[in-house]
Each structure stands twice: as structure tokens, then as C-alpha cells.
Design a protein around this motif. Sequence first.
Motif: not given
Length: 122
Positions: A90-115
Motif C-alpha cells: 500500500t506504500l508503493v503509490p505513496v513512494i511513486t508519488a514522492l519519486g515523481n515529485w522529486g523528478d519534477e523538482n529535480e533542478e530546484r531540489l539539487r540547487k537548494v541542497i547543494l546551497q
Amino acid sequence: MYERKILPNLNCGLDLIGEVLYGKWKIRLLWFINEGHKRPSELQRKIPDATRRVLNIQLKELEEHELVIRKIYPVVPPKVEYSLTEFGKTLVPVITALGNWGDENEERLRKVILQRLNPENH
């Protein structure tokens, strides 16, 4: 073994899911087990940055939280495989959604993490 000194707050869904999924590798372990990587050695290859000890601890916690099942085959040498429980699936759709969100915001997330990791260069 680590013994918790303060009991966790289990009053809302976010606290509960945090308690169950807290751990650097747990979400990836669940994902890879769902993809069919069931043996500890396979999981170690998929997550090379994690030590075998840490993976074993987190797999044990996932088992205690009834998200995975460990099956030990009676062969020499012993063979162990993990699979998701129905509850874990039952967690697979939740993990999929989190992964998709990360993919959609990859550049921004990488930038703020590296900063955050290297503030003087940004």
C-alpha cells in the motif's frame, strides 16, 4: 543496541509514517524490494553507499513494522529473501508519488541542497 529515551509522538498520520519510514534507506529498500530485488546482496548492490549493517537494521525495522517479510530458505549456505507484505504494497503509490515529485523538482531540489551543503559558493 539503541534504546529510545523519549517515546515518539504517535498522534497523527505524519508522525506515524515518519516513525515507520524514518531511516535514510528505508524508502529505497521498499522500492527495490517492490521491483524484485529480494536478496540482501542485491539490495546492497542497488544501494552501495549503505553498509550491510545499516541495511540489515533498516530491513529488520521494516519487518517489525510489518512492511516486509523475510523468508529464510533451508539450504546451505542459507538463502534469505525479502518481499513486501500486502500492507507494505500500500506504500508503493505513496513512494511513486514522492519519486515523481522529486523528478519534477529535480533542478530546484539539487540547487537548494547543494546551497545548504556549500553556502559560501552560492
